[in-house]
Design a protein around this motif. Structure first.
Motif: not given
Length: 217
Positions: A93-114
């Protein structure tokens, strides 16, 4: 008629007495939980986006439906603004966003560590209205009580966490202080644009909104 939102109710009236020991224990060790299968496609997308962008990066953790990500992408128009949420239902249900955005389905902690493993520093990191986990026994589920919290410091940059529970931001401020980082706690001005749907709903329900901010090295 606007739907009302209940304020956070907790038997915990102030900073959890177990917070200092918990924060220090997590700071003395590394968070070693393996990445979950659901996180792997997001980590691959993240690598490809970062390799292509090679510029400033802003992270919007727990982005929900992405209203905040869209606003931040317009605000930081020369940065890659990454919205992360574990819920496919919310991201669908995400909002329309500018081209400089990226959406990721993931656990935030995994993204932080990566990101830390890539030695990627952040320009800014927003954590807007995470689940407060108000029961005292759930301290380790809060952002500042989680074993991955030191990763946020390793990412650097401007950090802002908002909540409609004052205790939550006070605890986060204490956790930052314990790790040698000064922070500032303040009321979120009511005349600012609401960054998230929750923020709008809380304001309409008469909640006091709080932020804790820090500029990390």
């Amino acid at each position: 008629m606007q739907a009302s939102s209940s304020k956070v109710h907790s038997s915990q009236a102030g900073v959890h007495p177990g917070l200092p020991a918990l924060v220090k224990r997590h700071a003395s060790s590394s968070w070693r939980k393996p990445a979950q299968q659901v996180d792997l496609p997001a980590l691959d997308l993240l690598d490809k986006a970062l390799d292509k962008h090679r510029g400033p990066v802003v992270l919007d953790s727990f982005c929900g439906t992405g209203q905040s990500t869209a606003i931040l992408a317009a605000r930081y128009d020369n940065a890659l603004v990454i919205g992360v949420d574990k819920s496919s239902h919310r991201l669908d249900r995400r909002h329309a966003a500018p081209d400089n955005s990226l959406f990721l389905q993931a656990h935030c902690e995994a993204i932080w560590r990566h990101l830390v493993a890539r030695e990627q520093k952040l320009l800014a990191h927003y954590l807007l209205y995470p689940n407060p986990w108000p029961k005292p026994g759930h301290l380790s589920r809060r952002v500042h009580g989680h074993p991955a919290f030191p990763l946020i410091l390793a990412l650097g940059g401007y950090v802002e966490l908002r909540s409609n529970w004052q205790v939550y931001v006070e605890e986060c401020g204490v956790a930052l202080h314990l790790l040698g980082q000064p922070s500032r706690i303040a009321v979120v001005p009511g005349d600012q644009e609401a960054l998230t749907l929750f923020e709008h709903k809380y304001r309409e329900s008469g909640h006091q909104l709080w932020s804790v901010t820090a500029t990390l090295p």
